[in-house]
Scaffold this motif. Structure first.
Motif, PDB file in Angstrom:
ATOM      1  N   ARG A 103       0.913  -1.251   0.099  1.00 56.59           N
ATOM      2  CA  ARG A 103       0.141   0.156  -0.076  1.00 56.59           C
ATOM      3  C   ARG A 103       0.916   1.306   0.135  1.00 56.59           C
ATOM      4  O   ARG A 103       0.561   2.278  -0.551  1.00 56.59           O
ATOM      5  CB  ARG A 103      -1.034   0.066   1.252  1.00 56.59           C
ATOM      6  CG  ARG A 103      -1.988   1.067   1.286  1.00 56.59           C
ATOM      7  CD  ARG A 103      -2.928   1.095   2.435  1.00 56.59           C
ATOM      8  NE  ARG A 103      -3.739  -0.244   2.283  1.00 56.59           N
ATOM      9  CZ  ARG A 103      -4.564  -0.601   3.079  1.00 56.59           C
ATOM     10  NH1 ARG A 103      -4.841   0.117   4.188  1.00 56.59           N
ATOM     11  NH2 ARG A 103      -5.230  -1.692   2.837  1.00 56.59           N
ATOM     12  N   ASN A 104       1.931   1.266   0.731  1.00 61.54           N
ATOM     13  CA  ASN A 104       2.930   2.469   0.691  1.00 61.54           C
ATOM     14  C   ASN A 104       3.636   2.692  -0.656  1.00 61.54           C
ATOM     15  O   ASN A 104       4.752   3.315  -0.638  1.00 61.54           O
ATOM     16  CB  ASN A 104       3.432   2.432   1.830  1.00 61.54           C
ATOM     17  CG  ASN A 104       4.747   0.953   2.064  1.00 61.54           C
ATOM     18  OD1 ASN A 104       4.505   0.263   1.210  1.00 61.54           O
ATOM     19  ND2 ASN A 104       5.364   1.027   3.233  1.00 61.54           N
ATOM     20  N   GLY A 105       3.614   1.769  -1.527  1.00 61.97           N
ATOM     21  CA  GLY A 105       4.162   1.838  -2.900  1.00 61.97           C
ATOM     22  C   GLY A 105       5.728   1.050  -2.749  1.00 61.97           C
ATOM     23  O   GLY A 105       6.448   1.203  -3.791  1.00 61.97           O
ATOM     24  N   GLU A 106       5.992   0.558  -1.626  1.00 59.86           N
ATOM     25  CA  GLU A 106       7.106  -0.367  -1.683  1.00 59.86           C
ATOM     26  C   GLU A 106       6.936  -1.903  -2.004  1.00 59.86           C
ATOM     27  O   GLU A 106       5.764  -2.233  -2.102  1.00 59.86           O
ATOM     28  CB  GLU A 106       7.556  -0.293  -0.062  1.00 59.86           C
ATOM     29  CG  GLU A 106       8.178   0.959   0.245  1.00 59.86           C
ATOM     30  CD  GLU A 106       8.854   0.780   1.724  1.00 59.86           C
ATOM     31  OE1 GLU A 106       8.931  -0.376   2.117  1.00 59.86           O
ATOM     32  OE2 GLU A 106       9.490   1.841   2.174  1.00 59.86           O
ATOM     33  N   LEU A 107       8.071  -2.429  -2.487  1.00 60.21           N
ATOM     34  CA  LEU A 107       7.856  -3.804  -3.079  1.00 60.21           C
ATOM     35  C   LEU A 107       7.834  -4.650  -1.688  1.00 60.21           C
ATOM     36  O   LEU A 107       8.366  -4.490  -0.733  1.00 60.21           O
ATOM     37  CB  LEU A 107       8.933  -4.173  -3.978  1.00 60.21           C
ATOM     38  CG  LEU A 107       9.398  -3.454  -5.248  1.00 60.21           C
ATOM     39  CD1 LEU A 107      10.639  -3.618  -5.787  1.00 60.21           C
ATOM     40  CD2 LEU A 107       8.149  -3.840  -6.179  1.00 60.21           C
ATOM     41  N   GLY A 108       7.044  -5.941  -2.020  1.00 63.08           N
ATOM     42  CA  GLY A 108       7.058  -6.882  -0.887  1.00 63.08           C
ATOM     43  C   GLY A 108       8.523  -7.406  -0.785  1.00 63.08           C
ATOM     44  O   GLY A 108       9.413  -7.275  -1.539  1.00 63.08           O
TER      45      GLY A 108
ATOM     46  N   LEU B 265     -10.179   3.384 -17.018  1.00 64.96           N
ATOM     47  CA  LEU B 265      -9.398   2.128 -16.491  1.00 64.96           C
ATOM     48  C   LEU B 265     -10.040   1.857 -15.100  1.00 64.96           C
ATOM     49  O   LEU B 265     -10.377   2.865 -14.252  1.00 64.96           O
ATOM     50  CB  LEU B 265      -7.843   2.860 -16.100  1.00 64.96           C
ATOM     51  CG  LEU B 265      -7.088   2.940 -17.600  1.00 64.96           C
ATOM     52  CD1 LEU B 265      -5.552   3.370 -17.228  1.00 64.96           C
ATOM     53  CD2 LEU B 265      -7.026   1.469 -18.169  1.00 64.96           C
ATOM     54  N   ARG B 266      -9.969   0.706 -14.812  1.00 63.78           N
ATOM     55  CA  ARG B 266     -10.545   0.403 -13.379  1.00 63.78           C
ATOM     56  C   ARG B 266      -9.487   0.346 -12.373  1.00 63.78           C
ATOM     57  O   ARG B 266      -8.354   0.117 -12.496  1.00 63.78           O
ATOM     58  CB  ARG B 266     -11.351  -1.150 -13.773  1.00 63.78           C
ATOM     59  CG  ARG B 266     -12.237  -1.317 -14.680  1.00 63.78           C
ATOM     60  CD  ARG B 266     -12.882  -2.654 -14.609  1.00 63.78           C
ATOM     61  NE  ARG B 266     -13.863  -2.819 -15.566  1.00 63.78           N
ATOM     62  CZ  ARG B 266     -13.591  -3.527 -16.856  1.00 63.78           C
ATOM     63  NH1 ARG B 266     -12.402  -3.804 -17.236  1.00 63.78           N
ATOM     64  NH2 ARG B 266     -14.593  -3.674 -17.623  1.00 63.78           N
ATOM     65  N   PRO B 267     -10.025   0.573 -11.065  1.00 65.42           N
ATOM     66  CA  PRO B 267      -8.950   0.619 -10.096  1.00 65.42           C
ATOM     67  C   PRO B 267      -8.392  -0.774  -9.826  1.00 65.42           C
ATOM     68  O   PRO B 267      -9.245  -1.808 -10.160  1.00 65.42           O
ATOM     69  CB  PRO B 267      -9.959   0.985  -8.710  1.00 65.42           C
ATOM     70  CG  PRO B 267     -10.886   1.724  -9.628  1.00 65.42           C
ATOM     71  CD  PRO B 267     -11.209   1.099 -10.667  1.00 65.42           C
ATOM     72  N   ALA B 268      -7.510  -1.030  -9.358  1.00 70.09           N
ATOM     73  CA  ALA B 268      -6.623  -2.240  -8.994  1.00 70.09           C
ATOM     74  C   ALA B 268      -7.662  -3.014  -7.931  1.00 70.09           C
ATOM     75  O   ALA B 268      -8.326  -2.445  -7.096  1.00 70.09           O
ATOM     76  CB  ALA B 268      -5.344  -2.075  -8.294  1.00 70.09           C
ATOM     77  N   LYS B 269      -7.536  -4.613  -8.191  1.00 73.60           N
ATOM     78  CA  LYS B 269      -8.774  -5.124  -7.249  1.00 73.60           C
ATOM     79  C   LYS B 269      -8.222  -5.188  -5.715  1.00 73.60           C
ATOM     80  O   LYS B 269      -9.129  -5.091  -4.928  1.00 73.60           O
ATOM     81  CB  LYS B 269      -8.708  -6.774  -7.926  1.00 73.60           C
ATOM     82  CG  LYS B 269      -9.255  -6.629  -9.296  1.00 73.60           C
ATOM     83  CD  LYS B 269      -9.324  -7.983  -9.623  1.00 73.60           C
ATOM     84  CE  LYS B 269      -9.954  -8.385 -10.996  1.00 73.60           C
ATOM     85  NZ  LYS B 269     -10.147  -9.746 -11.596  1.00 73.60           N
ATOM     86  N   GLN B 270      -6.910  -5.337  -5.650  1.00 71.89           N
ATOM     87  CA  GLN B 270      -6.603  -5.167  -4.153  1.00 71.89           C
ATOM     88  C   GLN B 270      -5.983  -3.645  -3.864  1.00 71.89           C
ATOM     89  O   GLN B 270      -5.474  -3.201  -4.667  1.00 71.89           O
ATOM     90  CB  GLN B 270      -5.171  -6.163  -4.262  1.00 71.89           C
ATOM     91  CG  GLN B 270      -4.456  -6.179  -2.604  1.00 71.89           C
ATOM     92  CD  GLN B 270      -3.442  -7.136  -2.477  1.00 71.89           C
ATOM     93  OE1 GLN B 270      -3.375  -8.078  -3.434  1.00 71.89           O
ATOM     94  NE2 GLN B 270      -2.741  -7.095  -1.691  1.00 71.89           N
ATOM     95  N   ARG B 271      -6.547  -3.456  -2.753  1.00 73.54           N
ATOM     96  CA  ARG B 271      -6.322  -1.849  -2.366  1.00 73.54           C
ATOM     97  C   ARG B 271      -4.892  -1.607  -2.192  1.00 73.54           C
ATOM     98  O   ARG B 271      -4.149  -2.350  -1.266  1.00 73.54           O
ATOM     99  CB  ARG B 271      -7.068  -1.490  -1.075  1.00 73.54           C
ATOM    100  CG  ARG B 271      -6.820  -0.125  -0.946  1.00 73.54           C
ATOM    101  CD  ARG B 271      -8.130   0.483   0.410  1.00 73.54           C
ATOM    102  NE  ARG B 271      -7.971   1.735   0.698  1.00 73.54           N
ATOM    103  CZ  ARG B 271      -8.724   2.185   1.396  1.00 73.54           C
ATOM    104  NH1 ARG B 271      -9.627   1.493   2.134  1.00 73.54           N
ATOM    105  NH2 ARG B 271      -8.855   3.616   1.645  1.00 73.54           N
TER     106      ARG B 271
ATOM    107  N   ASP C 159      -2.691  -1.925  -4.144  1.00 74.23           N
ATOM    108  CA  ASP C 159      -1.715  -2.279  -5.515  1.00 74.23           C
ATOM    109  C   ASP C 159      -1.864  -1.099  -6.676  1.00 74.23           C
ATOM    110  O   ASP C 159      -2.772  -0.495  -6.515  1.00 74.23           O
ATOM    111  CB  ASP C 159      -2.581  -3.641  -5.974  1.00 74.23           C
ATOM    112  CG  ASP C 159      -1.704  -4.435  -6.915  1.00 74.23           C
ATOM    113  OD1 ASP C 159      -0.491  -3.888  -6.961  1.00 74.23           O
ATOM    114  OD2 ASP C 159      -1.936  -5.476  -7.740  1.00 74.23           O
ATOM    115  N   ARG C 160      -0.885  -1.553  -7.665  1.00 79.85           N
ATOM    116  CA  ARG C 160      -0.851  -0.559  -8.625  1.00 79.85           C
ATOM    117  C   ARG C 160      -1.336  -1.323 -10.119  1.00 79.85           C
ATOM    118  O   ARG C 160      -0.501  -2.149 -10.469  1.00 79.85           O
ATOM    119  CB  ARG C 160       0.605  -0.153  -8.742  1.00 79.85           C
ATOM    120  CG  ARG C 160       0.818   0.859  -7.731  1.00 79.85           C
ATOM    121  CD  ARG C 160       2.270   1.675  -8.029  1.00 79.85           C
ATOM    122  NE  ARG C 160       2.531   2.823  -7.128  1.00 79.85           N
ATOM    123  CZ  ARG C 160       3.393   3.732  -7.306  1.00 79.85           C
ATOM    124  NH1 ARG C 160       4.394   3.363  -8.071  1.00 79.85           N
ATOM    125  NH2 ARG C 160       3.725   4.655  -6.174  1.00 79.85           N
ATOM    126  N   GLY C 161      -2.372  -0.713 -10.660  1.00 79.20           N
ATOM    127  CA  GLY C 161      -2.722  -1.362 -11.855  1.00 79.20           C
ATOM    128  C   GLY C 161      -2.243  -0.072 -12.780  1.00 79.20           C
ATOM    129  O   GLY C 161      -1.859   0.939 -12.438  1.00 79.20           O
TER     130      GLY C 161
END
Length: 684
Positions: free
Chosen positions: A85-90, A463-469, A471-473
């Motif tokens: 959510r914070n834009g960082e990679l897992g 464009l549709r928002p990403a399914k997971q809040r 996340d970045r689509g």
């Protein structure tokens, strides 16, 4: 679980070994078929030896495979796995970026080995006889050497940056660096000497990007799915399925472009060694397309977190092995000489541009002398298709979209095609005056129409928002870009206006113009620069898309008039210049039906001076309309505010409230009563 992990590890080793063996076998067979493995050596001529003959394609294969793996691992981390959510990679995504840095080191080493083997092949001397200063000179002065040097630097940069990147934005920029680093070597090979420069260069660039995404992405995804701890496998598989489809289309288009630019006839596919190796690649490509279709129809719908992996891994493993064969064939094809173009040696203009001298210019030839520039054909098709898809999605959803914006967008694409693909584009290679017509249209007419089409607004709505809040689509990436530092920089008036005005002086009144005109990539660079600089300038002047800052309308008019004044002076300066511009290019050939270079340049200056008037009037009209509508919206807001009990001027109310808050804060700091604090009676 340990048993499953061991089994997965054994499967990975088995697939890797099978892929390496198949790649090597395909390379050897194609080298023998094409005659590059054991060429006929003429006595007395230099021979680099067996080590160079086989070491060069092997090193190139390792370079291509490691580059694709580097790109694929980063794509997996950034675009296939969900972003935090914070834009960082897992954690796993960061691990894949670190793995990509190690793959980039292998890529850099293989590119360095390729450079040495390539120099040995050119000089006709064994590798052991190559000295250091020869390598340095080759890497700094010869196009092929410079291309490999740029790749080495790009790979080393990717290896260093990959060790510290933790954000999705940083990793996305890293993927762009890797992609750019893969392009120089192929562009300085067969493509630079092909009969049709446009088709060969653009086709090969598209081929490299598509193969890197397809091969590298699938290999990285296969490894991720094999891991017992791999997360979000169904999501990654579904996303890659869409990417792989576009990559397959890109490989198909680039293959057709390469065949059209290198083969003199259809019969060359069957009668030449180059054509036969290309046919082998086509067969492998068809097999990969069939496997991809099985993935899309069978494995992708069935895969979940708990099941379906085995079926996916089974097909993916086979596909990875087949892709390895394709990489071996590609390396062998680069070592196979294409059929010679017998017309090149007799036509200086064709040697320079890739096509023969056109007939004298007339209205008929402007309509019939088309140039199939693959790059801008793809740009027009993609931009038009995406815009139409966005409008259709809004209509199906029941939302409206102004028809005027749609008309402006497609009118801009139509004018873009006329300027680049018809006789206007053809004669821009021959006449400076037609080049200036193309320049003015690309920088001062097409951008106006495209800006009025509001593409960013359409994309944000469609464009549709990403399914997971979190996340970045595609929508989230576009939003992040529009709100990022780069967009704030390029849309600042202090950047966009000088880029639009000063860059033309820096281009035409320096040797840069003649240098860029001599290469097709230089033509592409100039045309893209004209489009982008014009788009950015008119975006801040009449743009309706969301921008990082709002510029007052009066300042917009001032910027427009200043820019047009500089453009008019630019045209006059060209008309007054006595020495011809771009003689590094125009001086290499003769045009029998052309007037003198001085007269043609004078006409080009007149074009630059005169064509600025029409766009200026169009923009002024659009500005007046936008200003009037903005005043109407402001007036409606004032009326609504007044009905709620405020004054008639909402801006004045806000300013008064701001002053009151400052006064209260000052009074409290000084211990004095503010305007809302009643003054108390002094105590006796």
């Amino acid at each position: 679980m340990r048993t499953n992990a061991l089994a997965a590890g054994e499967t990975l080793v088995l697939v890797a070994a099978a892929s390496a063996a198949v790649c090597l076998i395909a390379l050897v067979l194609a080298m023998l078929l094409g005659g590059a493995g054991y060429p006929q050596i003429t006595p007395g001529l230099p021979d680099p030896g067996m080590l160079t003959r086989w070491g060069l394609p092997v090193a190139k294969t390792v370079m291509d495979v490691s580059a694709a793996l580097t790109f694929g691992l980063i794509v997996l981390a950034v675009f296939l796995l969900p972003v935090a959510r914070n834009g960082e990679l897992g954690e796993q995504a960061q691990g894949y970026v670190r793995a990509a840095s190690w793959a980039a080191l292998v890529w850099a080493g293989a590119a360095a080995a390729t450079l040495v083997f390539q120099l040995s092949d050119i000089l006709g001397r064994p590798v052991a006889e190559i000295v250091g200063n020869e390598i340095t000179s080759y890497a700094s002065s010869v196009p092929q050497g410079i291309g490999l040097l740029l790749t080495i630097l790009g790979a080393l940069g990717a290896a260093l940056i990959g060790r510290v990147v933790v954000t999705a934005t940083g990793a996305a920029l890293l993927s762009l660096l890797v992609l750019v680093g893969m392009l120089p070597p192929p562009l300085t090979g067969h493509a630079s000497s092909a009969g049709s420069h446009e088709m060969a260069i653009v086709g090969l660039s598209l081929h490299v990007a598509s193969v890197a995404l397809w091969v590298g992405g699938l290999a990285a995804l296969f490894f991720h799915a094999m891991r017992g701890s791999g997360e979000h496998v169904p999501t990654a598989v579904q996303r890659f399925s869409t990417m792989a489809l576009w990559a397959w289309i890109g490989v198909a288009l680039s293959g057709l472009a390469s065949a059209a630019s290198r083969l003199t006839s259809v019969a060359s596919l069957f009668t030449t060694a180059y054509g036969q190796v290309m046919l082998a690649k086509v067969a492998v490509f068809v097999i990969l397309g069939a496997l991809g279709w099985v993935h899309r129809t069978r494995t992708v719908p069935q895969i979940t977190e708990d099941s379906g992996r085995r079926l996916f891994l089974r097909f993916a493993g086979v596909e990875v092995v087949v892709m390895a064969a394709a990489m071996g064939l590609a390396a062998a094809l680069s070592r196979t000489a294409p059929p010679p173009d017998l017309n090149r040696a007799t036509d200086a203009f064709r040697n320079l541009t890739g096509f023969s001298m056109p007939p004298p210019m007339s209205l008929r030839t402007l309509l019939t002398e088309w140039r199939p520039d693959l790059f801008f054909i793809l740009v027009i098709v993609v931009l038009g298709g995406l815009y139409a898809a966005g409008v259709i999605r809004l209509q199906r959803r029941g939302d409206s979209w102004p028809w005027g914006r749609t008309a402006a967008w497609f009118a801009g694409l139509l004018v873009l095609g006329i300027a680049l693909l018809t006789g206007v584009g053809t004669y821009s290679y021959v006449l400076f005056s037609m080049h200036m017509v193309q320049h003015m249209v690309l920088s001062m007419l097409v951008p106006i129409l495209l800006v009025l089409g509001a593409p960013a607004t359409l994309a944000l709505r469609a464009l549709r928002p990403a399914k997971q809040r979190g996340d970045r689509g595609p929508r989230e990436w576009l939003t992040a870009f529009l709100h990022g530092w780069y967009a704030r920089l390029v849309t600042h008036p202090g950047f966009a206006t000088p880029m639009f005005v000063i860059s033309i002086y820096a281009l035409y009144f320096t040797p840069l113009f003649g240098t860029l005109m001599q290469d097709h990539l230089g033509h592409v660079f100039m045309n893209v620069h004209f489009l982008l600089s014009g788009f950015l300038f008119y975006w801040i002047i009449i743009g309706v898309d969301p921008a990082p800052r709002k510029i007052p309308f009066l300042l917009r008019i001032v910027l427009l008039l200043v820019a047009m004044g500089f453009h008019a002076f630019f045209g006059v300066a060209i008309m007054m210049k006595s020495e011809p511009l771009g003689m590094e290019y125009y001086g290499q050939f003769e045009v029998p039906w052309r007037d003198s270079l001085a007269d043609d340049q004078y006409a080009g200056g007149g074009v630059a001076w005169a064509l600025g008037e029409i766009p200026t009037m169009l923009v002024l009209i659009a500005l007046v309309v936008q200003w009037a509508r903005d005043e109407e919206r402001t007036e409606r807001r004032r009326e609504r505010h007044s009905q709620r009990g405020g004054s008639e001027d909402a801006d004045l109310d806000a300013y008064n409230a701001y002053l009151a808050s400052l006064h209260r804060r000052t009074s409290q700091q000084q211990g004095q009563p503010g305007p809302e604090q009643p003054e108390q009676e002094p105590q006796p």
